[in-house]
Every structure is written in structure tokens, then in C-alpha cells.
Design an enzyme around this catalytic site. Sequence first.
Site, PDB file in Angstrom:
ATOM      1  N   ASP A  83       0.821  -1.204   0.000  1.00  0.00           N
ATOM      2  CA  ASP A  83       0.000   0.000   0.000  1.00  0.00           C
ATOM      3  C   ASP A  83       0.859   1.261   0.000  1.00  0.00           C
ATOM      4  OD1 ASP A  83      -2.668   1.352   0.500  1.00  0.00           O
ATOM      5  OD2 ASP A  83      -1.548   2.019   2.268  1.00  0.00           O
ATOM      6  N   ALA A  84       0.552   2.182  -0.897  1.00  0.00           N
ATOM      7  CA  ALA A  84       1.029   3.572  -0.882  1.00  0.00           C
ATOM      8  C   ALA A  84       2.498   3.719  -0.500  1.00  0.00           C
ATOM      9  CB  ALA A  84       0.148   4.406   0.049  1.00  0.00           C
ATOM     10  N   ASP A 101     -10.600   1.947  -2.900  1.00  0.00           N
ATOM     11  CA  ASP A 101     -10.362   3.372  -2.678  1.00  0.00           C
ATOM     12  C   ASP A 101     -11.364   4.231  -3.431  1.00  0.00           C
ATOM     13  OD1 ASP A 101      -8.338   3.922  -0.847  1.00  0.00           O
ATOM     14  OD2 ASP A 101      -6.756   3.464  -2.289  1.00  0.00           O
ATOM     15  N   HIS A 102     -11.516   3.958  -4.706  1.00  0.00           N
ATOM     16  CA  HIS A 102     -12.276   4.858  -5.561  1.00  0.00           C
ATOM     17  C   HIS A 102     -13.776   4.653  -5.422  1.00  0.00           C
ATOM     18  CE1 HIS A 102      -8.471   6.130  -6.932  1.00  0.00           C
ATOM     19  NE2 HIS A 102      -8.180   4.992  -7.509  1.00  0.00           N
ATOM     20  N   GLU A 112       1.587   0.014  -4.903  1.00  0.00           N
ATOM     21  CA  GLU A 112       0.798   1.215  -5.123  1.00  0.00           C
ATOM     22  C   GLU A 112       1.758   2.377  -4.933  1.00  0.00           C
ATOM     23  OE1 GLU A 112      -3.164   3.604  -3.564  1.00  0.00           O
ATOM     24  OE2 GLU A 112      -1.990   2.430  -2.146  1.00  0.00           O
TER      25      GLU A 112
END
Length: 592
Positions: A257-258, A384-385, A290
Site C-alpha cells: 500500500d502507498a 479506494d475509488h 501502489e
Amino acid sequence: MNHTRFGPEREGDLTRFRLYAPDTAAVGLEIDGAATVAMQKAGHGFFAAALPGLAPGARYRFRIGDGEAAVAVPDPASHGQAEDADGWSLVPAPLAPVPASPRRPWHEAIIAEVHVGTATPEGTFRALIDRLDHYRDAGFTVIELMPVADFAGRRNWGYDGVLLYAPDTAYGTPQDLRALVEAAHERGLGMMLDVVYNHFGPSGNYLPLYARSFFREDVDTPWGPAIDLENEAVRAFFTENAAYWLSEFGFDGLRFDAVHALATKGAETFLREMAAACRAVRPDAWLVLENHDNIAGWMTRDEQLYTAQWNDDWHHAFHVLASGERTGYYAPYARDPVAAAGRALAEGFVFQGDPYPDADGDPRGTPCTQLAPDAFVAFAQNHDHIGNRPLGDRLAATLAPERLAFLRFVLMLSPAIPLLFQGEEALLTQPFPFFCDFDGELAEAVRKGRRSEFADFFDAHGASFPDPLSEATFISAKLQAEDMRTPQARAELDAFSRLTEQRRKLVWPLAASGFLGSEHRRTEDALRIAWHFDAGTLVMVLNAGGRPVTIDPLTGFAGMPAGASLGGVLHEAGGNLTLDPFAAAVWSLAAA
């Protein structure tokens, strides 16, 4: 796996415990119902103890400090908790060696992103086993679980984990998770896990009490002080964790993640060490980033670093085209969404060192045209979206059917790796709003934060705004088995299954060969993309505009051999095609 640094280890009749606690002078090991044992300093900030005769499931915790002032804390590398994240840790039962299981190559991945707590009414690992046949029969080849690491409370998206080695008790035991992975493998499904190494959750993290060097107080992030990746012991905590999921549970890959939010020096070293640690236990592991920074070099295959990256650029460009939304993080793609979509399809990243039109306008990304299409994971929706929208609403709740069909067609029949969020295969409309389960001031802070983030929306919709702390918000996201049995859902599942079959026939044979490059051409609001492989060329044409467009599909075009089309694709004299609005076609050409 031999854990040399963190977490409990069984060695014959002994259970060995270690705790990284450089900021305290004394640590005790408390076994439920027995006297506390003083742990000994073991160098480099660690304390250690070994006890005989402890059965699996015995409860333990650490006591930080001396006497009555000592504070009881869970093991940060607990393999399982008795109850919630701030309670007793459990001596683990040994897991049998992971059975060998053949799997598909990465280019054959069709990914279902799944949240364990809402994918079934029960919200458990065991209940999800009973849903695996659905995913296999729909045409998926990989299940990607959202994070399962232990979090505070009874429900969470998973990105607030605080005990990163322990599957959350709300979902089941480590043995239940292992059974889920093995059941998926028995059905020919690969298994991936989303892991979070850029922060800990806001409740239940006791590391600052005894290991302040985990964090940098002078480097801030959206979640508080940054994790200090210049500290070798800190990096090892996370790299061991990644290897643990692969080796102990048999996951085929991880999604990180991120990683752009890794905010301290040492981040690049950390990412290289992470890839090496994972490949030491699983050389063929699927490792997916990501990364908003769009650094193509992480996916360079000859270095054996990372397999692919989630491609938000793909999502943003096509979301603007299909929905017309142009605000927030969609704004940089709204200047020319057709051009952005063409670049995302043909090359991967939209921003490859170009100025990013935000407040700073700094360059974003690096050139990526040398990467094969399967270095990118594409999606029309993901957690997320959907979940970061005010109501957590899916596209199927608002978007016209022809536009939904257009998005799915392009996603499934272009050669990037497709990912769909649970239920999207049947175009279900159940929302996936943000939810969590905190108490007191933290709960109210989360509630106020969400309302503030969507202040304009909240003013307009009032009580319809979902309370992230309410159990009802969580329950609204749960999928029911009967949701897939309605006539509309069955029809959409059949349509999705046909797309997966067309992908197997059109895309897989080409993607299995070497990638030679791509090209794309624009005519008004229509695009022609050609991806060249050793085995041949995949050609896609699509019209994202509001009126028909005639386009030259490719030199030498003579029909659509082994092709598929979506509505309104008309052949014209001279070898051109006329595409109605939101029509598309794809076909393959054999190598010369």
C-alpha cells in the site's frame, strides 16, 4: 521460516520470545496465570526470554518498566490475539509446511479484490471459502485480500492494522486463513494479500511507549510521525513480515500500500530489501506496488524487484471519460481525457516525468514505454475509488449501462492486468462506504474528519451521509449470496464470463510472448491502440465521444480475426471502421 528478530518461535519444548524495546530499562514476560519472568537484554535494543512447556494458545504479553508502574502490552509481532489488538497475544500453533501448488503465470491474472469482512454475511475466512467457487466460475484467476492484520475494534477496512503478523480475530484464526489460501489453490486460484507498511493505525499501537526509534517525530505524515526507515531493525520488522505471509500462509503475492508515503530516508533501501526478502522465500512471488510517484524502474524485470504497479492513471482517465466527473484528483486528467486514456492504454502511466497540474506543478513519474502491459494493474473501480466517495457508491448505481459495458470491455480486453472490486463482476450496487470501530475522542475525530472532508456534500444530503462509526454503515457493504442470483446479476455475470473467455483467447497467447512495444493514434474522440508481441499484435479501437467517428483501424485490416466488439461497430468501404459512441472492438493479428 526462522524468525531471527521478531515474534515468538517454537524450538522443541521451548518457546522463545523477543521484543525490540530500546527505550526501556526493563521488560517482563507475563504468561496468563503465572508469575512474570524478567526478560534479558539481547543486544541491539532487544530483550529475550525462553520458556519450556507452553502449549499453543497460551496467553502472553509484555510488561514495560518495573513494579506497579509497568504497562502491559501485546507482542507487536503477535501471530494471533486472544481478543482485540490491545489484549493478550497467543503462543502460536505450528503450521505445517505450505504444500506445493502449481499456479498460472502473472500475465493470466484476473484479480478480484476482496474485503473479508464484507464479502460474505459472516465476514470470516471460513465463510469466504464457500464463495471461492463463485470467483473461479466467473473467470477470476486471483483473489487479492484487503489487509487482514489485527486492528482495533470489530470492523475496519484493514488499513489501520497495528499487529502486522496477526490475522484479525474478527475474521478467524491463522489456521482459518491458511485454510482459505489452500482452498483457493485447490480451485486453481492464486492468492494475494494487501499489506500496509507506511503507518500503523491510530488505536492499539504501543510501539512509541518502548521503541520510539520506530518513528521520526520531525517527519510528519497524514497518519502522524513517519516510520523511520533509516533504522535497520525497523526495516527488518516489515521485511520479515512480508516474507512471513508468503512462507507461513502460502500467499502467491503481496500488494504494498502507498509506498510513495514512505516518508524518510531509507525508503529506497527498504523497497529493495523488501523485494529481496520476499524472493528469498518465494522467487516467483507477485509483488505489486501502489505508488503515486510512478517510478517505472521498480518494475524492471531483469532486476527481479517488483512485478507490477496499480495504475491509478488508467482509472482516473477512464473515470473522467465515462462519468464526466472532473474535480478533485480527476482534474489533472480532465484537460484532455481522451489523450490521457490513450497513453494509459498504450504505455501505462499518463504522467511520465510530465508536470503534474496540482498546486506545485512538479514533474511526476518516469518513462515507462519499455515495460510490458502486465507491469500495470488496471481497474475501473477498487476499494479506494468507491469507498472514498461520500456515499461509497459504485459506478453501477449511477452510470448508464452502455458506459459500464464500455469500461468493462476495455478493461478486460486490453493487455494490462485487470482488477475488479468484489461484486463488480455482477455490477452490484451495494455501497462500500468507509467504516471503522473506534471509541471515545478518536471515534468523534474520525466522524468529524469525514464530515469536514465532504462538507459541501454533507450540507446537501444531511442524514444520508453514512456515519463511519455506525455498525449499519458496515452492514450496508456486506454482500449476500442472493445478490448474485437476481436475473440482472446473472445476466451481468454471464457477460463478464464471456469477457474473461475472450481474454483467454485474445490476450493470453500474445502476452505469453515477448513484448515489442506499442503505438496509439487518435481520431477526434476515438483511439486505435496496437500492442506488439513476438507472437503477434493486439489491436483495440474505441470511441469515447458523443458522436460516431470513422477511424483507420490498422494498415492491412481485413476484418476482425479472432476479435470481439461492443456495440455500434460498423465496417466501411476502404477498410475503415465507424464507431458509435462508447463502442469498441479488439482483435489479434498473427506475427508477420
